[in-house]
Design an enzyme around this catalytic site. Structure first.
Site, PDB file in Angstrom:
ATOM      1  N   ASN A   1       7.884  -1.368   4.254  1.00  0.00           N
ATOM      2  CA  ASN A   1       6.727  -1.201   3.210  1.00  0.00           C
ATOM      3  C   ASN A   1       6.191  -2.475   3.014  1.00  0.00           C
ATOM      4  OD1 ASN A   1       4.377  -0.469   1.400  1.00  0.00           O
ATOM      5  ND2 ASN A   1       5.762   0.684   0.425  1.00  0.00           N
TER       6      ASN A   1
ATOM      7  N   ARG B   1       4.949   2.385   6.021  1.00  0.00           N
ATOM      8  CA  ARG B   1       3.780   2.867   5.447  1.00  0.00           C
ATOM      9  C   ARG B   1       2.712   2.405   6.055  1.00  0.00           C
ATOM     10  NH1 ARG B   1       1.963   0.797  -0.261  1.00  0.00           N
ATOM     11  NH2 ARG B   1       0.143   2.119  -0.393  1.00  0.00           N
TER      12      ARG B   1
ATOM     13  N   HIS C   1      -2.551   6.903  -1.264  1.00  0.00           N
ATOM     14  CA  HIS C   1      -1.238   7.536  -2.277  1.00  0.00           C
ATOM     15  C   HIS C   1      -0.582   8.919  -1.876  1.00  0.00           C
ATOM     16  CE1 HIS C   1      -3.058   4.599  -5.447  1.00  0.00           C
ATOM     17  NE2 HIS C   1      -2.192   3.943  -4.858  1.00  0.00           N
TER      18      HIS C   1
ATOM     19  N   ARG D   1      -8.926  -4.018  -8.544  1.00  0.00           N
ATOM     20  CA  ARG D   1      -9.760  -3.122  -8.056  1.00  0.00           C
ATOM     21  C   ARG D   1     -10.716  -2.478  -8.932  1.00  0.00           C
ATOM     22  NH1 ARG D   1      -6.315  -0.244  -3.819  1.00  0.00           N
ATOM     23  NH2 ARG D   1      -4.390  -1.213  -4.689  1.00  0.00           N
TER      24      ARG D   1
ATOM     25  N   GLU E   1       8.093   6.931  -2.244  1.00  0.00           N
ATOM     26  CA  GLU E   1       7.416   6.975  -0.960  1.00  0.00           C
ATOM     27  C   GLU E   1       8.327   6.677   0.241  1.00  0.00           C
ATOM     28  OE1 GLU E   1       3.298   5.189  -2.174  1.00  0.00           O
ATOM     29  OE2 GLU E   1       4.943   4.157  -3.280  1.00  0.00           O
TER      30      GLU E   1
END
Length: 418
Positions: free
Chosen positions: A19, A110, A198, A258, A400
Protein backbone atom coordinates in the site's frame (compact mmCIF):
# COMPACT_ATOMS: atom_id res chain seq x y z
CA UNK A 1 -15.65 -13.27 14.01
CA UNK A 2 -14.02 -11.43 11.09
CA UNK A 3 -13.37 -13.27 7.82
CA UNK A 4 -9.87 -11.77 7.91
CA UNK A 5 -8.14 -13.03 11.02
CA UNK A 6 -4.71 -12.88 12.63
CA UNK A 7 -3.61 -16.40 13.54
CA UNK A 8 -0.97 -18.88 12.37
CA UNK A 9 -1.60 -21.25 9.47
CA UNK A 10 0.45 -23.84 7.65
CA UNK A 11 -1.20 -23.84 4.24
CA UNK A 12 -2.45 -21.59 1.46
CA UNK A 13 -0.86 -18.87 -0.65
CA UNK A 14 1.48 -16.35 0.93
CA UNK A 15 0.79 -12.88 -0.45
CA UNK A 16 2.76 -9.67 0.07
CA UNK A 17 0.43 -6.66 0.11
CA UNK A 18 1.82 -3.24 -0.82
CA UNK A 19 0.00 0.00 0.00
CA UNK A 20 2.04 2.93 -1.32
CA UNK A 21 1.26 6.48 -0.27
CA UNK A 22 2.82 9.83 -1.13
CA UNK A 23 5.57 9.54 1.50
CA UNK A 24 5.23 6.01 2.80
CA UNK A 25 5.05 2.38 1.76
CA UNK A 26 3.27 -0.18 3.91
CA UNK A 27 3.85 -3.89 3.35
CA UNK A 28 1.94 -6.72 5.00
CA UNK A 29 2.35 -10.48 4.64
CA UNK A 30 -0.82 -12.57 4.52
CA UNK A 31 -1.43 -16.28 4.22
CA UNK A 32 -4.68 -16.93 2.37
CA UNK A 33 -6.30 -20.28 3.12
CA UNK A 34 -9.46 -21.87 1.80
CA UNK A 35 -12.40 -21.92 4.24
CA UNK A 36 -15.89 -22.90 3.15
CA UNK A 37 -17.37 -21.40 6.32
CA UNK A 38 -16.75 -17.79 5.26
CA UNK A 39 -18.10 -15.74 2.39
CA UNK A 40 -15.84 -16.07 -0.64
CA UNK A 41 -14.44 -19.39 0.60
CA UNK A 42 -11.14 -18.01 1.92
CA UNK A 43 -9.58 -16.22 4.88
CA UNK A 44 -6.55 -13.93 4.92
CA UNK A 45 -4.37 -14.44 7.99
CA UNK A 46 -2.04 -11.58 8.85
CA UNK A 47 1.67 -12.29 9.30
CA UNK A 48 4.79 -10.13 9.29
CA UNK A 49 4.47 -6.49 8.30
CA UNK A 50 6.27 -3.21 8.12
CA UNK A 51 6.29 0.27 6.74
CA UNK A 52 8.71 2.94 5.69
CA UNK A 53 7.61 6.53 6.22
CA UNK A 54 9.12 9.92 5.52
CA UNK A 55 10.49 8.88 2.13
CA UNK A 56 12.86 11.56 0.85
CA UNK A 57 12.40 13.64 4.03
CA UNK A 58 13.04 11.68 7.25
CA UNK A 59 13.01 7.96 6.36
CA UNK A 60 12.12 5.52 9.12
CA UNK A 61 11.56 1.78 8.83
CA UNK A 62 9.45 -0.20 11.30
CA UNK A 63 8.81 -3.93 10.81
CA UNK A 64 7.55 -6.78 12.96
CA UNK A 65 7.10 -10.54 12.86
CA UNK A 66 3.70 -12.22 12.80
CA UNK A 67 3.83 -12.66 16.59
CA UNK A 68 4.49 -8.94 17.10
CA UNK A 69 8.24 -9.20 17.70
CA UNK A 70 10.06 -6.18 16.35
CA UNK A 71 12.39 -6.82 13.40
CA UNK A 72 13.62 -3.25 13.06
CA UNK A 73 12.80 0.32 14.05
CA UNK A 74 15.44 2.51 12.48
CA UNK A 75 15.91 5.90 10.85
CA UNK A 76 17.91 6.22 7.64
CA UNK A 77 19.74 9.03 5.83
CA UNK A 78 17.63 10.80 3.22
CA UNK A 79 20.16 9.95 0.49
CA UNK A 80 19.68 6.24 1.19
CA UNK A 81 15.87 6.41 0.83
CA UNK A 82 15.38 9.27 -1.59
CA UNK A 83 12.47 7.77 -3.57
CA UNK A 84 9.90 4.98 -3.67
CA UNK A 85 12.18 2.60 -5.60
CA UNK A 86 14.85 2.79 -2.89
CA UNK A 87 12.22 2.56 -0.15
CA UNK A 88 10.67 -0.59 -1.55
CA UNK A 89 14.04 -2.29 -2.02
CA UNK A 90 14.96 -1.50 1.59
CA UNK A 91 11.62 -2.62 2.99
CA UNK A 92 11.78 -5.85 1.00
CA UNK A 93 15.22 -6.61 2.46
CA UNK A 94 13.92 -5.96 5.97
CA UNK A 95 10.84 -8.15 5.48
CA UNK A 96 13.00 -10.94 4.07
CA UNK A 97 13.52 -11.91 7.72
CA UNK A 98 9.79 -12.42 8.16
CA UNK A 99 9.49 -14.09 4.74
CA UNK A 100 12.53 -16.35 5.17
CA UNK A 101 10.56 -19.60 5.34
CA UNK A 102 7.51 -18.47 3.33
CA UNK A 103 8.41 -16.48 0.19
CA UNK A 104 5.37 -14.77 -1.38
CA UNK A 105 3.62 -16.37 -4.33
CA UNK A 106 2.34 -12.99 -5.52
CA UNK A 107 2.20 -9.30 -4.63
CA UNK A 108 -1.05 -7.37 -4.37
CA UNK A 109 -1.18 -3.58 -4.69
CA UNK A 110 -3.74 -1.01 -3.66
CA UNK A 111 -4.41 1.17 -6.70
CA UNK A 112 -6.72 4.10 -6.11
CA UNK A 113 -8.24 4.61 -9.56
CA UNK A 114 -9.29 1.87 -11.97
CA UNK A 115 -11.40 4.05 -14.24
CA UNK A 116 -14.35 2.68 -16.19
CA UNK A 117 -12.41 -0.36 -17.42
CA UNK A 118 -11.53 -2.17 -14.21
CA UNK A 119 -14.44 -3.29 -12.03
CA UNK A 120 -12.41 -6.07 -10.42
CA UNK A 121 -8.83 -6.81 -9.44
CA UNK A 122 -6.53 -7.62 -12.36
CA UNK A 123 -3.16 -9.27 -13.01
CA UNK A 124 -0.68 -6.57 -13.94
CA UNK A 125 1.02 -6.41 -17.34
CA UNK A 126 2.38 -3.64 -19.58
CA UNK A 127 -1.09 -2.79 -20.93
CA UNK A 128 -2.55 -2.47 -17.42
CA UNK A 129 0.29 -0.19 -16.29
CA UNK A 130 -0.19 2.05 -19.33
CA UNK A 131 -3.95 2.27 -18.72
CA UNK A 132 -3.50 3.08 -15.04
CA UNK A 133 -0.87 5.69 -15.82
CA UNK A 134 -3.40 7.47 -18.04
CA UNK A 135 -5.65 7.88 -14.97
CA UNK A 136 -3.00 9.77 -12.97
CA UNK A 137 -4.67 13.20 -13.49
CA UNK A 138 -7.76 11.81 -11.73
CA UNK A 139 -5.78 10.73 -8.63
CA UNK A 140 -2.61 12.84 -8.52
CA UNK A 141 -1.96 12.26 -4.80
CA UNK A 142 -2.09 8.48 -5.08
CA UNK A 143 -1.80 6.95 -8.55
CA UNK A 144 1.85 7.91 -9.23
CA UNK A 145 2.98 6.28 -5.99
CA UNK A 146 0.85 3.17 -6.55
CA UNK A 147 2.50 2.78 -9.96
CA UNK A 148 5.97 3.53 -8.57
CA UNK A 149 5.60 0.57 -6.20
CA UNK A 150 4.47 -1.70 -9.05
CA UNK A 151 7.45 -0.67 -11.18
CA UNK A 152 9.82 -1.11 -8.24
CA UNK A 153 8.60 -4.68 -7.75
CA UNK A 154 9.00 -5.41 -11.46
CA UNK A 155 12.59 -4.30 -11.27
CA UNK A 156 13.40 -6.04 -7.99
CA UNK A 157 11.45 -9.29 -8.54
CA UNK A 158 10.24 -9.56 -12.16
CA UNK A 159 9.27 -13.22 -11.70
CA UNK A 160 6.56 -12.45 -9.11
CA UNK A 161 2.96 -12.08 -10.33
CA UNK A 162 1.46 -8.73 -9.35
CA UNK A 163 -2.19 -7.86 -8.89
CA UNK A 164 -3.82 -4.41 -8.88
CA UNK A 165 -6.79 -4.03 -6.50
CA UNK A 166 -8.84 -0.91 -7.02
CA UNK A 167 -10.53 1.50 -4.62
CA UNK A 168 -13.06 2.24 -7.36
CA UNK A 169 -14.10 -1.37 -8.14
CA UNK A 170 -16.58 -1.83 -5.26
CA UNK A 171 -18.71 1.01 -6.62
CA UNK A 172 -19.22 -0.63 -10.04
CA UNK A 173 -22.66 -1.70 -8.76
CA UNK A 174 -23.96 1.87 -8.59
CA UNK A 175 -26.41 2.90 -11.31
CA UNK A 176 -26.56 5.89 -13.68
CA UNK A 177 -28.27 8.15 -11.11
CA UNK A 178 -25.23 7.77 -8.85
CA UNK A 179 -22.70 8.10 -11.67
CA UNK A 180 -23.96 10.92 -13.87
CA UNK A 181 -22.93 14.56 -13.96
CA UNK A 182 -25.33 17.02 -15.64
CA UNK A 183 -22.90 17.51 -18.51
CA UNK A 184 -23.51 16.55 -22.15
CA UNK A 185 -24.05 12.77 -22.18
CA UNK A 186 -21.04 12.26 -24.45
CA UNK A 187 -18.80 13.09 -21.47
CA UNK A 188 -20.31 10.16 -19.54
CA UNK A 189 -19.61 7.75 -22.38
CA UNK A 190 -16.02 9.02 -22.44
CA UNK A 191 -15.58 8.14 -18.76
CA UNK A 192 -16.37 11.44 -17.02
CA UNK A 193 -18.54 10.01 -14.27
CA UNK A 194 -18.68 9.50 -10.50
CA UNK A 195 -16.57 6.45 -9.62
CA UNK A 196 -16.26 6.55 -5.83
CA UNK A 197 -13.26 5.44 -3.77
CA UNK A 198 -12.27 3.65 -0.51
CA UNK A 199 -13.89 0.57 -2.07
CA UNK A 200 -11.50 -1.93 -0.49
CA UNK A 201 -12.43 -0.61 2.95
CA UNK A 202 -16.15 -0.70 2.17
CA UNK A 203 -15.87 -4.22 0.79
CA UNK A 204 -14.29 -5.41 4.03
CA UNK A 205 -16.93 -3.71 6.19
CA UNK A 206 -19.71 -5.22 4.04
CA UNK A 207 -18.30 -8.72 4.59
CA UNK A 208 -17.75 -8.12 8.29
CA UNK A 209 -21.29 -6.81 8.82
CA UNK A 210 -22.73 -9.94 7.22
CA UNK A 211 -20.96 -11.90 9.97
CA UNK A 212 -21.70 -9.75 13.03
CA UNK A 213 -25.13 -8.32 12.14
CA UNK A 214 -26.51 -10.18 9.09
CA UNK A 215 -30.03 -8.77 9.33
CA UNK A 216 -28.71 -5.21 9.34
CA UNK A 217 -26.15 -6.00 6.62
CA UNK A 218 -28.91 -7.20 4.31
CA UNK A 219 -30.64 -3.85 4.75
CA UNK A 220 -29.74 -0.20 4.20
CA UNK A 221 -26.37 0.66 5.70
CA UNK A 222 -24.23 3.79 5.46
CA UNK A 223 -20.51 3.42 6.15
CA UNK A 224 -18.37 6.43 7.03
CA UNK A 225 -14.71 5.90 6.10
CA UNK A 226 -13.13 8.79 7.98
CA UNK A 227 -9.36 9.15 7.74
CA UNK A 228 -7.07 11.68 6.11
CA UNK A 229 -9.23 10.91 3.10
CA UNK A 230 -12.94 10.68 3.91
CA UNK A 231 -16.07 9.45 2.20
CA UNK A 232 -19.41 7.75 2.84
CA UNK A 233 -20.93 4.75 1.08
CA UNK A 234 -24.58 3.75 0.99
CA UNK A 235 -25.11 -0.04 0.72
CA UNK A 236 -28.04 -2.35 0.18
CA UNK A 237 -27.32 -6.00 0.97
CA UNK A 238 -23.59 -5.25 1.05
CA UNK A 239 -23.53 -3.65 -2.43
CA UNK A 240 -22.64 -0.04 -3.15
CA UNK A 241 -25.62 2.08 -4.18
CA UNK A 242 -24.19 5.60 -3.80
CA UNK A 243 -21.06 7.28 -2.45
CA UNK A 244 -19.86 10.80 -1.76
CA UNK A 245 -16.66 10.82 -3.83
CA UNK A 246 -16.91 11.30 -7.56
CA UNK A 247 -14.68 11.43 -10.62
CA UNK A 248 -11.72 12.01 -8.32
CA UNK A 249 -10.93 11.54 -4.63
CA UNK A 250 -11.37 15.30 -4.20
CA UNK A 251 -15.17 15.34 -4.08
CA UNK A 252 -17.63 14.92 -1.22
CA UNK A 253 -16.64 15.41 2.41
CA UNK A 254 -13.96 17.84 3.58
CA UNK A 255 -10.80 15.83 4.36
CA UNK A 256 -7.42 16.32 5.98
CA UNK A 257 -6.06 18.58 3.25
CA UNK A 258 -8.67 18.17 0.46
CA UNK A 259 -11.59 20.53 0.05
CA UNK A 260 -14.39 18.07 -0.73
CA UNK A 261 -17.45 19.28 -2.64
CA UNK A 262 -16.87 22.65 -4.28
CA UNK A 263 -18.82 24.89 -6.64
CA UNK A 264 -17.02 24.58 -9.98
CA UNK A 265 -17.41 28.33 -10.31
CA UNK A 266 -14.82 28.75 -7.55
CA UNK A 267 -12.25 27.08 -9.81
CA UNK A 268 -13.22 29.38 -12.68
CA UNK A 269 -12.76 32.34 -10.32
CA UNK A 270 -9.28 31.11 -9.40
CA UNK A 271 -8.38 30.79 -13.08
CA UNK A 272 -9.67 34.29 -13.77
CA UNK A 273 -7.30 35.55 -11.06
CA UNK A 274 -4.39 33.98 -12.90
CA UNK A 275 -3.90 30.76 -10.95
CA UNK A 276 -2.61 27.96 -13.20
CA UNK A 277 -3.43 24.25 -13.11
CA UNK A 278 -0.64 23.33 -10.71
CA UNK A 279 -1.45 26.13 -8.25
CA UNK A 280 -5.13 25.18 -8.17
CA UNK A 281 -4.30 21.48 -7.81
CA UNK A 282 -2.01 22.22 -4.88
CA UNK A 283 -4.64 24.41 -3.18
CA UNK A 284 -7.48 21.90 -3.54
CA UNK A 285 -5.50 18.74 -2.70
CA UNK A 286 -2.90 19.90 -0.19
CA UNK A 287 -3.94 23.20 1.43
CA UNK A 288 -7.68 22.88 2.01
CA UNK A 289 -9.93 20.68 4.16
CA UNK A 290 -9.31 20.56 7.91
CA UNK A 291 -5.85 22.05 7.44
CA UNK A 292 -7.13 25.02 5.44
CA UNK A 293 -10.15 25.75 7.62
CA UNK A 294 -8.34 25.43 10.95
CA UNK A 295 -5.02 26.97 9.98
CA UNK A 296 -3.67 24.50 12.54
CA UNK A 297 -3.36 20.97 11.23
CA UNK A 298 -4.89 18.24 9.08
CA UNK A 299 -4.61 15.82 12.01
CA UNK A 300 -7.91 15.38 13.86
CA UNK A 301 -6.08 14.49 17.09
CA UNK A 302 -4.36 17.87 17.09
CA UNK A 303 -7.58 19.70 16.29
CA UNK A 304 -9.49 17.99 19.11
CA UNK A 305 -6.80 18.94 21.61
CA UNK A 306 -6.15 22.44 20.26
CA UNK A 307 -9.13 24.33 21.69
CA UNK A 308 -8.91 27.33 19.33
CA UNK A 309 -11.98 28.78 17.65
CA UNK A 310 -10.56 27.95 14.20
CA UNK A 311 -9.96 24.33 15.18
CA UNK A 312 -13.51 24.09 16.54
CA UNK A 313 -14.86 25.64 13.33
CA UNK A 314 -13.09 23.01 11.23
CA UNK A 315 -14.41 20.17 13.41
CA UNK A 316 -17.97 21.54 13.42
CA UNK A 317 -17.97 21.93 9.65
CA UNK A 318 -16.55 18.43 9.23
CA UNK A 319 -19.29 16.79 11.33
CA UNK A 320 -21.98 19.00 9.79
CA UNK A 321 -21.02 17.88 6.29
CA UNK A 322 -20.85 14.22 7.32
CA UNK A 323 -24.34 14.38 8.83
CA UNK A 324 -25.62 16.28 5.80
CA UNK A 325 -24.28 13.61 3.42
CA UNK A 326 -25.69 10.79 5.55
CA UNK A 327 -29.11 12.36 5.08
CA UNK A 328 -28.57 12.63 1.34
CA UNK A 329 -27.46 8.99 1.04
CA UNK A 330 -30.42 7.83 3.15
CA UNK A 331 -32.71 9.35 0.51
CA UNK A 332 -31.00 7.19 -2.11
CA UNK A 333 -31.43 4.13 0.09
CA UNK A 334 -35.02 4.91 1.02
CA UNK A 335 -34.20 4.83 4.73
CA UNK A 336 -31.45 3.75 7.11
CA UNK A 337 -31.00 0.49 9.03
CA UNK A 338 -27.41 0.87 10.23
CA UNK A 339 -24.53 3.36 10.46
CA UNK A 340 -20.87 2.28 10.60
CA UNK A 341 -17.78 4.38 11.37
CA UNK A 342 -14.39 3.12 10.21
CA UNK A 343 -10.79 4.17 9.34
CA UNK A 344 -8.51 6.25 11.58
CA UNK A 345 -10.91 8.99 12.70
CA UNK A 346 -14.00 6.81 12.44
CA UNK A 347 -12.46 4.09 14.62
CA UNK A 348 -10.67 6.22 17.20
CA UNK A 349 -12.31 9.66 17.50
CA UNK A 350 -15.25 9.17 19.88
CA UNK A 351 -16.06 12.94 19.96
CA UNK A 352 -16.49 12.96 16.17
CA UNK A 353 -18.84 9.97 16.26
CA UNK A 354 -20.79 11.64 19.06
CA UNK A 355 -21.12 14.95 17.24
CA UNK A 356 -22.20 13.35 13.97
CA UNK A 357 -24.79 11.18 15.72
CA UNK A 358 -26.11 14.14 17.71
CA UNK A 359 -26.75 15.96 14.43
CA UNK A 360 -28.52 12.88 13.00
CA UNK A 361 -30.61 12.10 16.10
CA UNK A 362 -33.70 14.18 15.14
CA UNK A 363 -33.95 12.44 11.74
CA UNK A 364 -33.10 8.85 12.61
CA UNK A 365 -33.60 8.48 16.36
CA UNK A 366 -29.94 7.64 16.92
CA UNK A 367 -28.89 7.35 20.57
CA UNK A 368 -25.28 6.52 21.40
CA UNK A 369 -24.20 4.49 24.40
CA UNK A 370 -21.78 7.07 25.82
CA UNK A 371 -19.67 4.47 27.63
CA UNK A 372 -19.43 2.13 24.63
CA UNK A 373 -18.65 5.05 22.32
CA UNK A 374 -15.83 6.26 24.56
CA UNK A 375 -14.43 2.74 24.91
CA UNK A 376 -14.79 2.10 21.20
CA UNK A 377 -12.21 -0.06 19.48
CA UNK A 378 -9.94 -0.26 22.53
CA UNK A 379 -12.57 -2.30 24.38
CA UNK A 380 -13.63 -4.15 21.20
CA UNK A 381 -17.05 -2.50 21.47
CA UNK A 382 -18.13 -2.61 17.85
CA UNK A 383 -21.70 -1.55 18.58
CA UNK A 384 -21.66 1.89 20.15
CA UNK A 385 -25.37 2.80 20.10
CA UNK A 386 -27.80 2.41 22.98
CA UNK A 387 -30.50 -0.28 22.98
CA UNK A 388 -33.23 2.30 22.39
CA UNK A 389 -31.51 3.71 19.29
CA UNK A 390 -33.79 3.28 16.25
CA UNK A 391 -30.69 2.96 14.04
CA UNK A 392 -27.80 0.87 15.41
CA UNK A 393 -24.35 2.45 15.18
CA UNK A 394 -21.03 0.58 14.92
CA UNK A 395 -17.33 1.47 15.09
CA UNK A 396 -15.43 -1.21 13.17
CA UNK A 397 -11.72 -1.39 12.23
CA UNK A 398 -11.24 -1.87 8.50
CA UNK A 399 -8.71 -4.10 6.75
CA UNK A 400 -8.02 -2.93 3.21
CA UNK A 401 -4.80 -4.96 3.06
CA UNK A 402 -6.68 -8.13 3.97
CA UNK A 403 -9.07 -7.57 1.09
CA UNK A 404 -6.13 -7.05 -1.28
CA UNK A 405 -4.66 -10.37 -0.10
CA UNK A 406 -7.93 -12.19 -0.77
CA UNK A 407 -8.28 -10.73 -4.28
CA UNK A 408 -4.63 -11.46 -5.09
CA UNK A 409 -4.85 -15.08 -3.98
CA UNK A 410 -8.10 -15.54 -5.92
CA UNK A 411 -6.54 -14.31 -9.17
CA UNK A 412 -3.46 -16.42 -8.52
CA UNK A 413 -5.61 -19.55 -8.09
CA UNK A 414 -7.54 -18.73 -11.27
CA UNK A 415 -4.29 -18.22 -13.20
CA UNK A 416 -2.87 -21.54 -11.98
CA UNK A 417 -6.01 -23.37 -13.11
CA UNK A 418 -5.71 -22.06 -16.66
Amino acid sequence: MSSIQAQPAAEGHVVLVVNAGSSSIKCSVYRVIEDDHVEGGARALHGAGGQIEGIGVAPRVVAHMADGRLIVDEKFPVAQVADHDAAFRLLRLVLAVGLRDTPPAAIGHRVVHGGARYSDAVLINDEVIEELDSLTPLAPLHQPHNLAAIRAVRQAAPELPQVACFDTAFHATTGPMAQLFALPYSYYTEGIRRYGFHGLSYEYIAKHMHLVAPDIARGRVIVAHLGNGASLCAMKDGKSVETTMGLTALDGLPMGTRCGALDAGAVLWMMARGMDYHAIEKLLYQESGLKGLSGVSSDMRELLSNGSEQAKLAIDFYTYRIAQEVGKLAVGLGGLDGLVFTAGIGEHAAPIRAQVCERLAPLFGIVLDAQANEAGREARKERVSARESRVPVFAIPTDEEGMIALHTARLLREALKR
